[in-house]
Structures are given as structure tokens and as C-alpha cells.
Write an enzyme that holds these catalytic residues in place. Sequence first.
Site, short mmCIF file in Angstrom:
data_model
loop_
_atom_site.label_atom_id
_atom_site.label_comp_id
_atom_site.label_asym_id
_atom_site.label_seq_id
_atom_site.Cartn_x
_atom_site.Cartn_y
_atom_site.Cartn_z
CG ASP A 63 30.33 47.47 36.15
OD1 ASP A 63 30.55 48.13 35.07
OD2 ASP A 63 31.13 46.70 36.44
CG HIS A 115 37.24 52.40 37.35
ND1 HIS A 115 38.00 51.52 36.60
CD2 HIS A 115 36.02 52.28 36.70
CE1 HIS A 115 37.23 50.99 35.73
NE2 HIS A 115 36.00 51.20 35.75
#
Length: 400
Positions: A219, A304
Site C-alpha cells: 500500500d 483499484h
Amino acid sequence: MAVTRRGFMAGGLVASASMLQACGRRDPDAPAGVPSNSEPDSQPLRGAVVPFDGPHQAGIVTPTQASLNLVGFNLREGVDKAGLHRLLRLWTEDARELAAGRPPVGSLEPEMNQWPANLTFTLGLGERVFELAAPARKPAWLHPIPEMSRDQLRPEWGQTDIALQMCADDPVMCAWAMRHMTRAGADYVDTAWVQQGFMNAYGAIPTGQTPRNLFGQVDGTVNPYSEEEYGEQVFAEDGSTSLVVRRIAMHLDEWEKLDRATREASVGRSLADGSPLSGGDEFTPADLGATDKYGLPVIDPNSHMARAAAPAGHPEQKFKRRPYNYNLPPDPAAGELSNAGLIFIAYQRDPDAQFTPVQRRLDEADRLNEWTTHIGSAVYWVPPGTGAGRDAYWAQTALA
């Protein structure tokens, strides 16, 4: 001189490893390269200091530390502009000492400050602070992020007058810093919320790899790394920036019912190493036009990664991601097995031009929307750093 993404990260990790290896004796039974805290002379976090003063506040470019305490404060009734300046001067003086591993003036607990553990403080000011102290200087973008159709925002995680981000590689140091700053400001502010998070500590992940969230994803891969990129995406000419905080609930109970291939397709990246499904390693640019032998997209256009990517002609839609995981007790009465998520922290020059357009695209169509819900949102102006002078304090000139 610009540096590569991998070189920037690896360089920081090598420096950290060198510092660790230089501290104390090593337990002969410990894995190679890992210092032992059971040895009396092994205190690898004692000398881990991030400079407090500089053109920018620490905790933005700083490699992600293991622990986060992010506190939202509201000014107490009756605090005026002069009182605000007293608070900012006091907090700056104490934060400077704590970050250096020194006890602040008047502290009766010097032992708590002996291992700073890469402690950083980052201050953000909300819209109301400008209305009180300098309404003509309020940035045009300093307002709430427009509410998205899928948001379920809760007031307990909403906008506050001030946000103070404290990060460290030792949870005790991080907790102590929060306690000291909360106590020091008690005459001026009340605590509205506390968001506590964690990320992979150095040594817990492969060299050069980005930390992971609780979906197992790396992330923060698409971040600025060079000084030039930070200048384009994050810092304004005066050294200031903006802070957007989004609290995102992650529905792990449902996510974990998916097979591995579906999880990777939803994100657009390999879970193993964060590489795009089009090939390469974590930092290889994704080929969103790649197709398989059947002519189908290798990366789902609604994954995403694809939805978050800056579209052609809009290179400005990039920003610094500095997220932290949270994990709280679940509510058995609601049938929950988890109460976890992400404290999504983003730094950028202008949220209206950078953050909000990306968020709108994700709100429209992002495969991860089925397993995530945004439950908190706040926006702050982050003053420049305090330069080189020990007498300078946060926002001293901006709110004069």
C-alpha cells in the site's frame, strides 16, 4: 539529484540496518543481522533520531514508522489568536525536544525520552483555525472533501480544528509522545478523536518493498520518491502541504471468502510482491492496455489500481500516500469477526486538484468498493517546517 524509487527506499533501509548493526552486542542465537534487545548494550532505537527542524515538517517524507497516533483536537471555548500562538509555540518546543530524545522543560520523566525511535510530529490546521487567526490567508482548498455516494461518514471521525500526527518505531515512545502533547495542550484544546495505527517495521518486509495493509496488499507503491517529485506533488513553494485523513473500514470477513485470483484481480496487482498483473516488479509501470490470449484486459479497468491511476493528460492527480492499519475489537452482537481498516493519510499540494478527482473515480467504479467503506474524513493545512532556528514555531508567520 533525483533518485529511483527502489534506490530511495533501499538507501533508507541500508542506513537503518547499518545503525542497528552498530549498536551493542548481538545474541549469538539471533538471526544474522538482527540485534538482540536482550543484551544490555543493544539499544538500536536510542540513537534513531529524525531531525525536527528543516524546510518541511518531519513525518511526510520520513519512511513510514511502525506506530501511529493521530489525534484530532478542537480549540477550547475562549481560546483566541494569542492563545493559539502560545499553544503552537509550546507544542513546537516540546516536540523538538522529544524528537531529539531529550526531556521537555519541566518533564519529570526523563527516562521516557531516552530512545526516540525515529519519533516525528506533523501538525495540521483546520479551517476554523484560519477563521480565528488569519481568514485572508486560508487556502482555497481548505474545506471538507465532497461526500461521495458510497461514503458512510461518522461524526466521531470527522473534521477537527487541529490534527497532530505522531509516529515512531517504538509503540511506547509513540504513546508517551501523545500523552505528553495532550497534557501540554490541555489548557487550549480538547481531544475529539484518536486514531491509532500500525505498519510493517523495517526488517519485517523485504528490502525495497512497500508495507502491507490488512488485505495483504502493498500500500503506497505509486508515491513520490525524488526531491523533484515531492516538489511537483506534495510541497508548495513555501514548504507547506495539505493533509487528508480518510478512515476506511475494511470488511475482512467478506474479503477472506474470495480466492486469491479474485483478490488480485480486484486490486490489479500480485499479492506476492505487489507487481502489476501486466508483469514486472512492484515499481514497474502498469500496462493498462495489455490483453491476454483471448483479447481480454490483463488488468481489469475497474480494478483499484486502474481507477486510481492518473489518467492521460492529468499528471497532477498524484499524491503521497502514508497509510496505517487499525485493528479494534469486533462487535460479537453484530456477528463481526473483525473491526479493522485503514487510516488513509495523503499529502498533496491541492486536494481539490489531486485527491478529490481520484476519489470520485474510485467512488464511481472500483472493485474494492464491495469490501471497503469510508467512515471518516478531514482536511488540514500543514505549515512549513521550522527552518534552522530553534526559536521558530509551527505556523508562526502564516498566522501572524
